[in-house]
Design a protein around this motif. Structure first.
Motif: not given
Length: 190
Positions: A1-19
């Protein structure tokens, strides 16, 4: 059978990469089920969004000249003042006059009704930007990006809210403790 991709829910947003600079934050998700037999491919697993931190990781405030001012039309301030008065948290604000030095072409290319105010941004013009609650930071008693502490004739940066392609630089002229900004060239710190 054809099986589509399944992904998880989004994680929480990270902090800014640089302050202390305009950068980005990240959120991710992972593949739960790989697609098989021609199933739908997996969507992107990472998203980025604009981000700006005003405090270093050690807890000290960023230097003002490094922070771009975020501005919107002064008309937004009337609604903001009504909400603040209802919350009875409104503190005394102030205004800052700037001379516009550079403006990106993106300021004139947006035709949405909520970005029409950007047509009043012109190189060489003096603009008045109001700092009021809730943009007025309770710790430092100023709005981020207002240029306080900058050197005379230092180029400072601003960005229009609602159109990320509309930004530029300006020079701080003076701070006014009582605001009497003209309606056409009146803006608001966010």
């Amino acid at each position: 059978p054809v099986i589509p991709c399944v992904v998880s829910q989004w994680s929480v947003w990270s902090g800014c990469t640089e302050p202390c600079k305009t950068t980005y934050r990240v959120r991710r998700r992972h593949v739960i089920q790989e697609p098989r037999n021609g199933g739908e491919v997996c969507p992107p697993l990472e998203e980025r969004a604009g981000c700006l931190e005003y405090w270093t990781r050690q807890g000290t405030e960023c230097k003002q000249s490094l922070i771009p001012a975020l501005i919107t039309t002064g008309g937004f301030g009337k609604a903001r003042k009504k909400r603040a008065a209802a919350d009875s948290k409104e503190g005394a604000g102030y205004c800052v006059e700037f001379q516009l030095v550079t403006i990106t072409p993106g300021c004139l290319q947006s035709h949405h009704s909520y970005t029409r105010w950007m047509q009043y941004l012109r190189e060489g013009h003096t603009v008045c930007v109001e700092c009021q609650y809730p943009a007025l930071d309770s710790r430092s008693l100023h709005c981020y990006g207002d240029g306080s502490g900058s050197k005379k004739n230092q180029l400072l940066h601003w960005q229009a809210v609602g159109n990320p392609r509309c930004k530029g630089s300006w020079k701080r002229i003076r701070q006014l403790d009582t605001c009497s900004c003209p309606s056409v060239h009146s803006f608001l710190f966010i």
